[in-house]
Structure formats: structure tokens, C-alpha cells
Design a protein around this motif. Structure first.
Motif, PDB file in Angstrom:
ATOM      1  N   UNK A  21       0.835  -1.191   0.000  1.00  0.00           N
ATOM      2  CA  UNK A  21       0.000   0.000   0.000  1.00  0.00           C
ATOM      3  C   UNK A  21       0.876   1.250   0.000  1.00  0.00           C
ATOM      4  N   UNK A  22       0.238   2.362  -0.301  1.00  0.00           N
ATOM      5  CA  UNK A  22       0.955   3.636  -0.436  1.00  0.00           C
ATOM      6  C   UNK A  22       0.210   4.716   0.331  1.00  0.00           C
ATOM      7  N   UNK A  23       0.945   5.524   1.088  1.00  0.00           N
ATOM      8  CA  UNK A  23       0.405   6.695   1.772  1.00  0.00           C
ATOM      9  C   UNK A  23       0.988   7.941   1.110  1.00  0.00           C
ATOM     10  N   UNK A  24       0.139   8.929   0.891  1.00  0.00           N
ATOM     11  CA  UNK A  24       0.601  10.211   0.343  1.00  0.00           C
ATOM     12  C   UNK A  24       0.598  11.242   1.457  1.00  0.00           C
ATOM     13  N   UNK A  25       1.774  11.776   1.741  1.00  0.00           N
ATOM     14  CA  UNK A  25       1.929  12.781   2.790  1.00  0.00           C
ATOM     15  C   UNK A  25       2.708  13.950   2.204  1.00  0.00           C
ATOM     16  N   UNK A  26       2.064  15.126   2.219  1.00  0.00           N
ATOM     17  CA  UNK A  26       2.658  16.311   1.612  1.00  0.00           C
ATOM     18  C   UNK A  26       3.032  16.009   0.153  1.00  0.00           C
ATOM     19  N   UNK A  27       4.310  16.192  -0.194  1.00  0.00           N
ATOM     20  CA  UNK A  27       4.711  15.961  -1.591  1.00  0.00           C
ATOM     21  C   UNK A  27       5.346  14.598  -1.802  1.00  0.00           C
ATOM     22  N   UNK A  28       5.246  13.721  -0.781  1.00  0.00           N
ATOM     23  CA  UNK A  28       5.904  12.419  -0.867  1.00  0.00           C
ATOM     24  C   UNK A  28       4.887  11.275  -0.867  1.00  0.00           C
ATOM     25  N   UNK A  29       5.312  10.154  -1.468  1.00  0.00           N
ATOM     26  CA  UNK A  29       4.584   8.895  -1.386  1.00  0.00           C
ATOM     27  C   UNK A  29       5.375   7.924  -0.521  1.00  0.00           C
ATOM     28  N   UNK A  30       4.704   7.303   0.447  1.00  0.00           N
ATOM     29  CA  UNK A  30       5.318   6.312   1.333  1.00  0.00           C
ATOM     30  C   UNK A  30       4.830   4.938   0.873  1.00  0.00           C
ATOM     31  N   UNK A  31       5.682   4.208   0.188  1.00  0.00           N
ATOM     32  CA  UNK A  31       5.334   2.893  -0.342  1.00  0.00           C
ATOM     33  C   UNK A  31       5.739   1.831   0.668  1.00  0.00           C
ATOM     34  N   UNK A  32       4.796   0.930   0.994  1.00  0.00           N
ATOM     35  CA  UNK A  32       5.015  -0.052   2.053  1.00  0.00           C
ATOM     36  C   UNK A  32       4.761  -1.460   1.505  1.00  0.00           C
ATOM     37  N   UNK A  33       5.710  -2.358   1.777  1.00  0.00           N
ATOM     38  CA  UNK A  33       5.578  -3.772   1.450  1.00  0.00           C
ATOM     39  C   UNK A  33       5.778  -4.579   2.723  1.00  0.00           C
ATOM     40  N   UNK A  34       4.772  -5.357   3.126  1.00  0.00           N
ATOM     41  CA  UNK A  34       4.904  -6.205   4.320  1.00  0.00           C
ATOM     42  C   UNK A  34       4.958  -7.662   3.890  1.00  0.00           C
ATOM     43  N   UNK A  35       5.880  -8.403   4.520  1.00  0.00           N
ATOM     44  CA  UNK A  35       6.087  -9.802   4.133  1.00  0.00           C
ATOM     45  C   UNK A  35       6.773 -10.538   5.282  1.00  0.00           C
ATOM     46  N   UNK A  36       6.168 -11.642   5.715  1.00  0.00           N
ATOM     47  CA  UNK A  36       6.765 -12.550   6.709  1.00  0.00           C
ATOM     48  C   UNK A  36       7.167 -11.827   8.006  1.00  0.00           C
ATOM     49  N   UNK A  37       6.360 -10.873   8.422  1.00  0.00           N
ATOM     50  CA  UNK A  37       6.626 -10.182   9.682  1.00  0.00           C
ATOM     51  C   UNK A  37       7.555  -8.990   9.563  1.00  0.00           C
ATOM     52  N   UNK A  38       7.964  -8.631   8.358  1.00  0.00           N
ATOM     53  CA  UNK A  38       8.872  -7.496   8.144  1.00  0.00           C
ATOM     54  C   UNK A  38       8.212  -6.463   7.229  1.00  0.00           C
ATOM     55  N   UNK A  39       8.616  -5.210   7.424  1.00  0.00           N
ATOM     56  CA  UNK A  39       8.081  -4.107   6.632  1.00  0.00           C
ATOM     57  C   UNK A  39       9.213  -3.436   5.877  1.00  0.00           C
ATOM     58  N   UNK A  40       9.035  -3.349   4.576  1.00  0.00           N
ATOM     59  CA  UNK A  40      10.009  -2.675   3.703  1.00  0.00           C
ATOM     60  C   UNK A  40       9.351  -1.382   3.211  1.00  0.00           C
ATOM     61  N   UNK A  41      10.027  -0.277   3.416  1.00  0.00           N
ATOM     62  CA  UNK A  41       9.426   1.031   3.138  1.00  0.00           C
ATOM     63  C   UNK A  41      10.344   1.847   2.235  1.00  0.00           C
ATOM     64  N   UNK A  42       9.709   2.607   1.338  1.00  0.00           N
ATOM     65  CA  UNK A  42      10.454   3.521   0.465  1.00  0.00           C
ATOM     66  C   UNK A  42       9.691   4.832   0.363  1.00  0.00           C
ATOM     67  N   UNK A  43      10.402   5.916   0.483  1.00  0.00           N
ATOM     68  CA  UNK A  43       9.812   7.249   0.340  1.00  0.00           C
ATOM     69  C   UNK A  43      10.331   7.862  -0.957  1.00  0.00           C
ATOM     70  N   UNK A  44       9.386   8.317  -1.787  1.00  0.00           N
ATOM     71  CA  UNK A  44       9.753   8.902  -3.077  1.00  0.00           C
ATOM     72  C   UNK A  44       8.839  10.083  -3.361  1.00  0.00           C
ATOM     73  N   UNK A  45       9.273  10.919  -4.277  1.00  0.00           N
ATOM     74  CA  UNK A  45       8.407  12.015  -4.705  1.00  0.00           C
ATOM     75  C   UNK A  45       7.178  11.451  -5.395  1.00  0.00           C
ATOM     76  N   UNK A  46       6.102  12.228  -5.403  1.00  0.00           N
ATOM     77  CA  UNK A  46       4.837  11.728  -5.904  1.00  0.00           C
ATOM     78  C   UNK A  46       4.847  11.471  -7.415  1.00  0.00           C
ATOM     79  N   UNK A  47       5.779  12.087  -8.134  1.00  0.00           N
ATOM     80  CA  UNK A  47       5.822  11.845  -9.573  1.00  0.00           C
ATOM     81  C   UNK A  47       6.703  10.646  -9.940  1.00  0.00           C
ATOM     82  N   UNK A  48       7.311  10.019  -8.922  1.00  0.00           N
ATOM     83  CA  UNK A  48       8.118   8.833  -9.185  1.00  0.00           C
ATOM     84  C   UNK A  48       7.181   7.651  -9.424  1.00  0.00           C
ATOM     85  N   UNK A  49       7.415   6.860 -10.487  1.00  0.00           N
ATOM     86  CA  UNK A  49       6.485   5.770 -10.824  1.00  0.00           C
ATOM     87  C   UNK A  49       6.316   4.766  -9.690  1.00  0.00           C
ATOM     88  N   UNK A  50       5.057   4.471  -9.368  1.00  0.00           N
ATOM     89  CA  UNK A  50       4.763   3.541  -8.272  1.00  0.00           C
ATOM     90  C   UNK A  50       5.277   2.144  -8.577  1.00  0.00           C
TER      91      UNK A  50
END
Length: 220
Positions: A44-73
Motif C-alpha cells: 500500500x501507499x500513503x501520500x503525505x505532503x509531496x511524498x509517497x510512502x510505499x510499504x511492502x509487508x512480508x513474513x513479519x517485516x516491513x520494507x518502506x520507500x519514500x519517493x516524490x509523488x511523480x516517481x512511478x509507483x
């Protein structure tokens, strides 16, 4: 703009992170981790201000990436999948269940940095591919137009050829019509002459018969 920050966490505990720019990413990341359920697979993705917070959860771990909103999802999640693959391919995932906060910065933060650089370049390659695709689309349209022009030229040549054939056939028909008219005229003339000759002969015969009956041809 590129991926700016990334982290790997167990539940709400950040194990490793990396930032390409200075920013208050840790605080925002912690807020997202606190409300993220890492026990099941999700993206899932959260949009906060001018950034997108992309979240991937798998096997009890969370992998997160913050990118500008115009960066391809799609590139952001491809990055997270790559990071998860590297994380689970080694022994870190086993050690991570008992690891302390930021314990893997030395071991895994360089991997985050390397992946960020790789996928930020992928964006550049993606832009070039998109531009190349647009060029190819324009070339395709031009080729289609050229083919249509050539096809139209071929149709014009066929039309000219058919027109020439029609003109030739028309001339032949006209010549045949002239010859037929002449033939019919001569045939009509022959019929007229035959009728006149027959009429003259009949008149002559009738005249001879009448004169014979009147005794014109008797000796005195």
C-alpha cells in the motif's frame, strides 16, 4: 525525482535504513510502522505532503520507500521487492527476530543505498524508454502514412490503367460500330436494289401478259 529514503523494520522496530537526502524521514516512518500490520503480505501507499510512502509487508517485516509523488509507483514497488529478496536471501532475516533497533545499519544499509541508486537510474532508463517509445510511435504513424500514400499511388496507377483500357475498348467499340453501320447500309442498299429489280421484273411480266391478251403481239 528519485527514491529518497528506505528502511527495513520488524514490526515497528527499524533494523536498517538509508537516506539519499537530509530530512525528517525517521519520524514519519515510525508513525507508518506503528499502524502497519506486518504479519500478512500487503502492499500500500500513503501520500503525505509531496511524498509517497510505499510499504511492502512480508513474513513479519516491513520494507518502506519514500519517493516524490511523480516517481512511478511500479518502480518503487519493484525496488521494495528487490530489497526484500536480498534481505531474505541471507542470514539477516533469521537474526532479525532478535535484533535491536538499527542493528543492521552496517550490514544492510549499504545494500539499501545500492538498490536506491540502481532503481533511480531505472527511472532515467524508464524515461528514455518512454521517450524512445514516443519516437517509435511517431515513426509508426509516419510509416503508416507513407504506406497509405504508396497504396494510394498504386490505386491511382491502377485507375489510370483501367481508364486506358476503357478508352481502348471504347475506340474498338466505336470502330466496330462504324463497320457495322457500313455493313448494314450496304445490306439495306442490296435489299432496295433487289426490291426495285423485282418490281421492275413483275411490272414487265404483267405488261407482257396484258399486251398478249389484248392481241398486241398478233399478226394482222
Amino acid at each position: 525525482m528519485p527514491i529518497l529514503y528506505s528502511s527495513v523494520a520488524r514490526d515497528s522496530t527499524v533494523l536498517a535504513d538509508h537516506a539519499d537526502v537530509v530530512g525528517n524521514f525517521e519520524a514519519a516512518t515510525q508513525q507508518i510502522l506503528d499502524r502497519t500490520d506486518s504479519s500478512k503480505f500487503s502492499r500500500h501507499t500513503y501520500s503525505v505532503n509531496q511524498y509517497n510512502y510505499h510499504v511492502l509487508t512480508k513474513q513479519g517485516f516491513t520494507f518502506l520507500a519514500i519517493a516524490d509523488q511523480d516517481f512511478p509507483m511500479r518502480i518503487s514497488f519493484a525496488y521494495l521487492e528487490k530489497v526484500g529478496e536480498k534481505f531474505f536471501s541471507g542470514t539477516l532475516s533469521q537474526r532479525a527476530y532478535n535484533a535491536k533497533p538499527y542493528e543492521f545499519r552496517r550490514d544492510f544499509s549499504p545494500i539499501l543505498s545500492s538498490c536506491i541508486t540502481q532503481f533511480n537510474k531505472t527511472r532515467e532508463v524508464d524515461n528514455m524508454s518512454e521517450l524512445q517509445g514516443q519516437v517509435e510511435d511517431v515513426k509508426g504513424v509516419m510509416n503508416q502514412n507513407i504506406e497509405k500514400i504508396l497504396e494510394r499511388g498504386e490505386n491511382l496507377e491502377q485507375l489510370q490503367q483501367r481508364t486506358s483500357e476503357l478508352n481502348l475498348n471504347a475506340n474498338r467499340f466505336q470502330s466496330q460500330a462504324v463497320r457495322l453501320r457500313r455493313k448494314m447500309w450496304w445490306q439495306n442498299q442490296k435489299v432496295v436494289v433487289s426490291l426495285i429489280a423485282a418490281t421492275v421484273i413483275i411490272i414487265a411480266i404483267v405488261t407482257v401478259v396484258v399486251c398478249w391478251q389484248e392481241g398486241v403481239f398478233k399478226k394482222k
